[in-house]
Design a protein around this motif. Sequence first.
Motif, short mmCIF file in Angstrom:
data_model
loop_
_atom_site.label_atom_id
_atom_site.label_comp_id
_atom_site.label_asym_id
_atom_site.label_seq_id
_atom_site.Cartn_x
_atom_site.Cartn_y
_atom_site.Cartn_z
N LEU A 170 -0.71 87.26 26.11
CA LEU A 170 -0.23 86.22 26.05
C LEU A 170 0.08 86.08 27.63
CD1 LEU A 170 2.01 85.87 23.07
CD2 LEU A 170 0.15 84.02 23.62
N PHE A 171 0.74 86.81 28.37
CA PHE A 171 0.44 86.76 30.01
C PHE A 171 -0.52 86.70 30.70
CE2 PHE A 171 -0.42 89.65 33.39
CZ PHE A 171 0.32 89.04 34.02
N LEU A 172 -1.96 87.17 30.61
CA LEU A 172 -3.25 87.31 30.73
C LEU A 172 -3.19 85.78 30.78
CD1 LEU A 172 -4.81 90.55 29.63
CD2 LEU A 172 -4.35 89.69 31.84
N ASP A 186 -11.07 85.70 30.60
CA ASP A 186 -11.92 86.68 29.15
C ASP A 186 -10.89 87.43 28.86
OD1 ASP A 186 -13.36 84.39 30.18
OD2 ASP A 186 -14.52 85.93 32.04
N LEU A 187 -10.60 88.34 29.63
CA LEU A 187 -9.46 89.20 28.85
C LEU A 187 -8.71 89.28 28.07
CD1 LEU A 187 -9.23 93.09 29.63
CD2 LEU A 187 -7.33 92.42 31.39
N ALA A 192 -7.67 89.47 21.53
CA ALA A 192 -7.91 88.73 20.96
C ALA A 192 -9.26 89.47 19.70
CB ALA A 192 -8.25 87.21 20.42
N LYS A 193 -10.75 89.75 20.19
CA LYS A 193 -11.91 89.72 19.74
C LYS A 193 -11.00 91.29 18.57
CE LYS A 193 -15.36 87.81 22.12
NZ LYS A 193 -16.28 87.67 22.71
N ARG A 194 -10.59 91.99 19.50
CA ARG A 194 -10.16 93.65 18.46
C ARG A 194 -9.06 93.57 18.10
NH1 ARG A 194 -11.55 97.83 16.56
NH2 ARG A 194 -9.83 99.73 17.40
N LEU A 195 -8.09 92.38 18.46
CA LEU A 195 -7.02 92.16 17.58
C LEU A 195 -7.20 91.94 16.02
CD1 LEU A 195 -3.85 91.07 19.40
CD2 LEU A 195 -4.30 93.07 18.20
N ILE A 196 -8.69 91.14 15.88
CA ILE A 196 -8.81 90.63 14.66
C ILE A 196 -9.53 91.63 13.84
CG2 ILE A 196 -10.82 89.16 13.12
CD1 ILE A 196 -10.42 87.31 15.50
N LEU A 233 -3.37 85.18 18.34
CA LEU A 233 -4.44 84.11 18.76
C LEU A 233 -5.24 82.45 18.08
CD1 LEU A 233 -5.79 87.17 15.67
CD2 LEU A 233 -6.29 87.01 17.80
N ALA A 234 -4.20 82.10 18.19
CA ALA A 234 -3.73 80.57 17.97
C ALA A 234 -3.55 80.47 19.02
CB ALA A 234 -2.48 80.06 16.92
N THR A 235 -2.87 80.76 20.35
CA THR A 235 -2.92 80.30 21.43
C THR A 235 -4.19 80.74 22.22
OG1 THR A 235 -0.77 81.69 21.70
CG2 THR A 235 -1.84 80.30 23.29
N VAL A 236 -5.07 81.56 21.78
CA VAL A 236 -6.41 81.60 22.63
C VAL A 236 -6.97 81.11 22.00
CG1 VAL A 236 -8.13 83.37 21.77
CG2 VAL A 236 -6.17 84.30 22.57
N TYR A 237 -7.00 79.88 20.73
CA TYR A 237 -8.71 79.36 19.81
C TYR A 237 -7.35 78.15 20.63
CZ TYR A 237 -9.60 75.61 17.11
OH TYR A 237 -9.63 74.20 16.79
N ARG A 238 -6.39 77.60 21.13
CA ARG A 238 -5.37 76.37 22.42
C ARG A 238 -6.57 76.79 22.91
NH1 ARG A 238 0.20 75.23 24.09
NH2 ARG A 238 0.24 72.94 23.21
N GLN A 239 -7.15 77.13 23.36
CA GLN A 239 -7.88 77.64 24.75
C GLN A 239 -9.43 77.73 24.68
OE1 GLN A 239 -5.71 79.97 28.69
NE2 GLN A 239 -7.69 80.70 28.71
N THR A 240 -9.48 78.40 23.76
CA THR A 240 -10.92 78.27 23.40
C THR A 240 -11.85 77.26 22.80
OG1 THR A 240 -11.17 80.24 21.51
CG2 THR A 240 -11.03 80.51 24.23
N HIS A 241 -10.75 77.18 22.38
CA HIS A 241 -11.95 76.47 20.52
C HIS A 241 -12.80 76.90 19.86
CE1 HIS A 241 -9.45 73.17 22.40
NE2 HIS A 241 -9.75 72.68 23.11
N ASP A 242 -12.23 78.74 20.04
CA ASP A 242 -13.29 79.40 19.02
C ASP A 242 -12.92 79.57 17.33
OD1 ASP A 242 -15.07 79.19 21.40
OD2 ASP A 242 -14.62 81.49 21.70
#
Length: 435
Positions: A170-172, A186-187, A192-196, A233-242
């Motif tokens: 989240l800081f990144l 990107d980091l 997030a990929k590892r957390l999944i 993970l939801a916040t990463v989706y908000r940025q990447t839409h993956d």
Amino acid sequence: MIRAAGLLLVGLLCVPAGAGTNEASQAAAGAARWIAASEVLTKDGIAWPSDPADPKSVDTSLYAGTPGPVLFFLELHRATGDAAYLAMARRGADALLASIPTEREAGLYVGIAGIGFTLGETYLVTRDAKYRDGVLQTVRWLQEHAQKIGRGVQWNDTTDIIAGSSGTGLFLLWAARELDVPDASDLAVQAAKRLIERGHTEPQRGIKWMTDLTFPNEMPNFSHGTAGVAYFLATVYRQTHDAPFLDAALAGARYLLSIAETRGDACLIYHDGSPAGKGVYYLSWCHGPAGTARLFYRLFQVTNDRQWLEWTRKSARALVANGGPERVVTPGEWDNVGACCGVAAEGAFFLAMNRITGERQYLELANKAAAYVLSRAVRDDRGVRWVQAEHRVKPELRVAQTGYMQGASGIGMWLLHVSDPTRQAIVLPDNPFPF
């Protein structure tokens, strides 16, 4: 060499003329005076012990250390225009800058990510490039210490918001969004990929995350568990839409609802998975609805599915049903008014609910929470502070702290927000609510 210099600048930190006259802002100014009296001079700047009675309790964590007072003094400067507050914040930030090469932990509330966030907020107020350079140093540290495992990276075996990959990520994301730091996003995606991969699929329920590989009891809520990981993970989706990030976040939310206590149109989730822990329901940021609702609201933001807004409301109803801050202490609550485990966090959630719903009842509850916090303040010629028990299982251990999560800095920042809810405020990377 470190030496105590408790009274330096204390005389300057009185209630400024522009601070307003209400009790909340006055108490915040009094808290600043008390914190300033405990300062410790270093060769690089100023630090603050978490417990002024123990000068050796100086640390660099956002949870309990110097970052909390720095953020509080920045907030006071923006609220009042008083240059003395900004000078204190800068000297604290200077000490944090010097600490970067010796840091050993990655986390947001316990680690270098919290230092990076604090330096970034200092830069946004001062526009002094050395503080942005400090943020870049913290991101480089995280790049260099990232362990490539599976499809992604991690910094330790911890998954959570406090010390693990979720809070660090989240800081990144914050650094990429607010300061355009190269490669930070990107980091975060790699984390997030590892957390999944670290998730445990529960048949017919969804996905859960354990805090780390060694802690035996599941803690499902925000600070240490599934709610915090899914929020990231939801916040990463908000940025990447993956889509895989959203899918995992939704699976985490479904798991939480499968274990939630939902009688009375409210939502409560037990403290931990031990036999005793399943009978204890916290109410605040760390293990209660005030924190776990952040996941539900983030899911509403990214999906526009109103069921998640309703689960946010149900989380608030759990606090309303408990009677507000005047209630009798129950399991999961104790003598604590702080930003982690206590009434300040509940009041902050009520203030957020007022902003997103427009319903006046939540503003009234936030004001009641503020009145309760003010009633618990200790006031004397040194300033204002709160003596409280940080740990529910150690009610006899009562300390007045300076820091963000358990001390006067976090409480003081929230009192400033209550005193003028329209004022710009510092928003931490794990907070989805509008300010």
